[in-house]
Design a protein around this motif. Structure first.
Motif, short mmCIF file in Angstrom:
data_model
loop_
_atom_site.label_atom_id
_atom_site.label_comp_id
_atom_site.label_asym_id
_atom_site.label_seq_id
_atom_site.Cartn_x
_atom_site.Cartn_y
_atom_site.Cartn_z
N PHE A 3 0.69 -1.37 0.09
CA PHE A 3 0.02 -0.14 0.06
C PHE A 3 0.83 1.43 0.24
N GLU A 4 2.00 1.29 0.77
CA GLU A 4 2.82 2.33 0.81
C GLU A 4 3.64 2.53 -0.35
N THR A 5 4.41 1.60 -0.61
CA THR A 5 5.68 1.80 -1.38
C THR A 5 5.80 0.60 -2.66
N PRO A 6 4.77 0.73 -3.23
CA PRO A 6 4.71 -0.46 -4.28
C PRO A 6 5.98 -0.37 -5.31
N GLU A 7 6.75 0.70 -5.44
CA GLU A 7 7.77 0.59 -6.32
C GLU A 7 8.98 -0.25 -5.63
N VAL A 8 9.02 -0.13 -4.29
CA VAL A 8 10.03 -0.99 -3.62
C VAL A 8 9.62 -2.51 -3.90
N LEU A 9 8.35 -2.70 -4.00
CA LEU A 9 7.81 -4.18 -4.35
C LEU A 9 8.54 -4.81 -5.51
N VAL A 10 8.38 -3.91 -6.52
CA VAL A 10 8.91 -4.15 -7.92
C VAL A 10 10.60 -4.31 -7.79
N PHE A 11 11.13 -3.41 -6.87
CA PHE A 11 12.72 -3.56 -6.63
C PHE A 11 12.93 -4.99 -6.10
N ILE A 12 12.08 -5.27 -5.19
CA ILE A 12 12.40 -6.74 -4.42
C ILE A 12 12.57 -7.58 -5.51
N ALA A 13 11.44 -7.92 -6.54
CA ALA A 13 10.98 -8.76 -7.44
C ALA A 13 12.33 -8.68 -8.55
N VAL A 14 12.82 -7.45 -8.82
CA VAL A 14 13.90 -7.38 -9.77
C VAL A 14 15.41 -7.97 -8.97
N VAL A 15 15.47 -7.72 -7.66
CA VAL A 15 16.59 -8.33 -6.97
C VAL A 15 16.59 -9.77 -6.72
N GLY A 16 15.20 -9.90 -6.76
CA GLY A 16 15.13 -11.51 -6.28
C GLY A 16 15.38 -12.13 -7.84
N ALA A 17 14.91 -11.77 -8.82
CA ALA A 17 15.16 -12.44 -10.29
C ALA A 17 16.66 -12.42 -10.53
#
Lengths: 103, 634
Positions: free
Chosen positions: B288-302
């Motif tokens: 809810f607060e920082t969806p852009e960090v969530l995308v960052f997490i996905a990229v780091v994970g990949a």
């Protein structure tokens, strides 16, 4: 002839400076001790004289003089005990030779 | 459900008991005490899980239960650090995973660590680790998480350095501690930022999804990003350190210097997924607060997942291969969280991540324990010293094969179901992500079967002692974990865990599943062709064709060297040596100069203290005279 206060003071001043001179110049510890007594006694004279001439009827000066005599007697006893111990330890009571305390 | 407190206290009491009087006990007694107390904790966890999930749903979700809470440190009325036990679907799931794997490892260590010096110490540390990890997952607030986060770091350090006479083990334990500590610096700053603006540490408020909690942070930016993004990204930095995400992964392969059961427990099943767990715990905050960090997490994970999978293909130490495969699989979990949404079917990624965490813990612990049995038999970690073990170690062989099939995503083993959900979520996020993760899944199958064939098939290596099957205490945990791996996939996981707590039925998307199974089968076929006989020269020819690529992958793409360059050359050599020079010459020089000056001045006037009392009296008299004259003249 009336004896003025200044006469006493002259005597006590002479005694004090004689004591100081003796304290600085004498070589024997006992003589140094005697010089100290001389200074103390000159002060006692001053106490008594000031009381007698400036505050007749009061007693503080006399008693202070008595008190100082008592203290100086005790001090002399201690000093002599120290001197005897020094003599026992180093067989010498020449002031010049007693410089071990500087270390 | 106050009895859940016992789940924590039992391992703690065991740690204190074994730590204080362990050396007076025999090895057997110490091991039995540790195993029994952990077994009791496991039973209590199962009871708690049963009770929690069998309780009726309220508004479609299992309501979180705070079983126990105690105010530990109060700063202001709102801001206080509590210690407590929070039971909600993911923490209950973690309790079950941790106690199960830990119990298996306790049992297994009876055989594996038999006759080792410090056997009692080993069990004491295992208990300490179990306590810390359990405390971490049931934390009611982020500060309690941080406390236990550091405790698991310490116990991991102690266990990696268990063979403290081995210089490599000591270096590895230090490396693990320093790297994770460095990441935890970010974590702490993140916690402080978050609690400063939210005014609370409690997960309940932080993850309520209520934007007004963070109203104080609105509009504040730092270096072009909002303060909330910084806070959540810094918390993710702590997670990345613990979960070995690129580029903070360097400690995990080295951590394999510890005893193998420890690698199974800490560096495969539980501690390294703490980062994933924390992101899942704070998921509503990220979403809810920082969806852009969530995308960052996905990229780091990949990125991590791809990197680790490639490196795993060329490693020759079997534990290193497993370590890189762990990093890669945790990358999958991070990707799943990063691409996840919240409501309904959008929340598939969250569920898939937790599901994969669960299944991965079981089959990766199984792989490590199997590797331990193999190492126990051949006394080496190197693939070249193995080969042809399938006849000599039948139980290990079958269980290892099951785990390999599971991690490769072959039905009906557990890994297929969880990985399929992750791939489905990734495809729903973007085709790019989906294809990338599918390819990585293929590479996973390839390197796992390369490992499998090199150990159990290929050309048997010369052995000094004839390898034999491990003792019963080691094979029983293998069989239990293999059984779990076979059936865990059929658990309707979406009924228990989902982003919102509501039931999320799992539908296998056969297009995605079929694709992933096809890729996995192709990769396994390739590995079979390359490595089964051990005489195929194609791998060697490939290696000779791309020597630089092979070398770079073997050296893990020089990430360790890059770290060493930055720390040793730039920080130690450049900045620190300058500071050291300043300290040694300017600061110490000033102090030494003062001391020297004082000394010289004292030497100059020391003659004044002659020890001649009469001389002193003379000087005193002169002084008095001077004063008197001065007073009179004034």
């Amino acid at each position: 002839m009336e004896i003025k206060m200044e006469y006493y003071l002259v005597i006590s001043t002479i005694m004090l400076f004689a004591g100081i001179y003796g304290f600085i110049t004498r070589r024997n510890l006992l003589a140094v001790l005697i010089s100290v007594e001389l200074m103390l006694n000159s002060v006692d004279i001053n106490f008594v004289v000031f009381n007698r001439f400036l505050f007749p009827g009061e007693m503080e000066g006399f008693f202070f003089a008595l008190f100082a005599i008592g203290v100086s007697a005790a001090e002399t006893a201690v000093a002599i005990a120290i001197i005897i111990n020094i003599y026992r330890n180093i067989r010498d009571i020449q002031v010049r030779h007693l410089d071990r305390m500087k270390h | 459900m106050e009895y859940t407190l016992l789940i924590l206290l039992l391992p703690l009491a065991t740690f204190l008991f074994l730590g204080l009087v362990g050396m007076k006990l025999s090895e057997r007694t110490a091991g039995i005490v540790g195993t029994l107390s952990l077994g009791l904790a496991a039973v209590l966890s199962y009871v708690a899980a049963w009770q929690f999930f069998s309780a009726p749903r309220v508004e479609g979700i299992h309501p979180p239960v705070v079983a126990w809470n105690f105010e530990w440190l109060r700063f202001t009325d709102q801001l206080h650090i509590d210690l407590g036990i929070l039971l909600d679907p993911i923490s209950v799931m973690m309790l079950v995973v941790i106690t199960t794997v830990s119990l298996m490892v306790h049992l297994y260590s009876f055989g594996y660590m038999k006759g080792e010096r410090g056997f009692q110490r080993y069990y004491a540390f295992l208990s300490l680790f179990s306590f810390s990890m359990l405390g971490l997952v049931v934390a009611t607030n982020i500060f309690q998480t941080y406390i236990f986060w550091e405790l698991v770091g310490v116990s991991s350090y102690l266990l990696i350095g268990f063979y403290y006479t081995k210089p490599e083990a000591v270096a590895a334990s230090k490396k693990a501690f320093i790297v994770t500590r460095f990441a935890d610096l970010g974590f702490l700053i993140g916690i402080l930022l978050l609690s400063y603006f939210a005014g609370t540490f409690s997960f309940e408020t932080l993850t309520s999804g209520n934007a007004s909690v963070f109203a104080g942070a609105a509009g504040r930016t730092f270096l072009g990003c909002s303060v909330m993004s910084w806070a959540t990204a810094l918390i993710f930095m702590g997670c990345a350190g613990k979960s070995a995400m690129f580029p903070l992964h360097i400690w995990l392969p080295d951590a394999m210097e510890g005893p193998t059961p420890v690698s199974a427990l800490i560096h495969a099943a539980t501690m390294v997924v703490a980062g994933v767990y924390l992101v899942a715990r704070l998921f509503p905050l990220y979403y809810f607060e920082t969806p852009e960090v969530l995308v960052f997490i996905a990229v780091v994970g990949a990125v991590t997942s791809l990197y680790a999978a490639v490196v795993a293909c060329v490693q020759t130490d079997i534990k290193r291969v497993l370590a890189f495969s762990t990093i890669s699989q945790i990358g999958f979990m991070m990707v799943a969280l990063g691409v996840s949404g919240m409501e309904g079917h959008d929340g598939l990624g969250y569920m898939a991540s937790m599901f994969h965490l669960f299944t991965h813990a079981m089959f990766k612990a199984l792989l490590f324990l199997g590797a331990g049995a193999i190492i126990h038999a051949v006394h080496s970690n190197e693939m070249s010293r193995m080969g042809g073990l399938r006849k000599k170690m039948p139980v290990t062989h079958i269980t290892f094969l099951i785990a390999c099939l599971a991690i490769s995503g072959i039905p009906p083993f557990s890994g297929f179901f969880s990985k399929d959900e992750i791939l489905a979520a990734a495809f729903a996020f973007s085709p790019w992500m989906g294809w990338t993760m599918s390819v990585i899944a293929g590479i996973t199958a390839f390197y796992m079967f390369r490992l499998y064939y090199n150990i159990f098939w290929a050309v048997p290596a010369e052995q000094e002692h004839e390898p034999h099957e491990a003792p019963g205490s080691m094979t029983v945990p293998l069989v239990i974990l293999a059984a779990i791996t076979c059936v865990a996939g059929f658990i309707p996981f979406g009924h228990f865990v989902s982003a919102t707590g509501a039931v999320l039925p799992i539908h296998i998307d056969w297009r995605v599943a079929g694709l992933s199974v096809l890729i996995a089968c192709l990769a396994i076929a390739l590995a079979t062709c390359f490595y089964r006989k051990g005489t195929n020269s194609l791998p060697d020819r490939l290696e000779a064709t791309f020597p630089r690529l092979h070398r770079a992958a073997y050296r893990r793409f020089y990430i360790d060297e890059a770290y060493l360059f930055v720390t040793r050359r730039i920080i130690f050599g450049g900045i620190c040596s300058g500071l050291a020079w300043f300290d040694r010459h300017v600061i110490d020089g000033a102090m030494n100069g003062l001391a020297w000056l004082t000394g010289r001045a004292s030497m100059a006037i020391r003659g004044l203290q002659s020890g001649q009392v009469q001389q002193y009296a003379y000087v005193f008299l002169l002084g008095t005279l001077v004063l008197t004259v001065w007073l009179i003249l004034m």
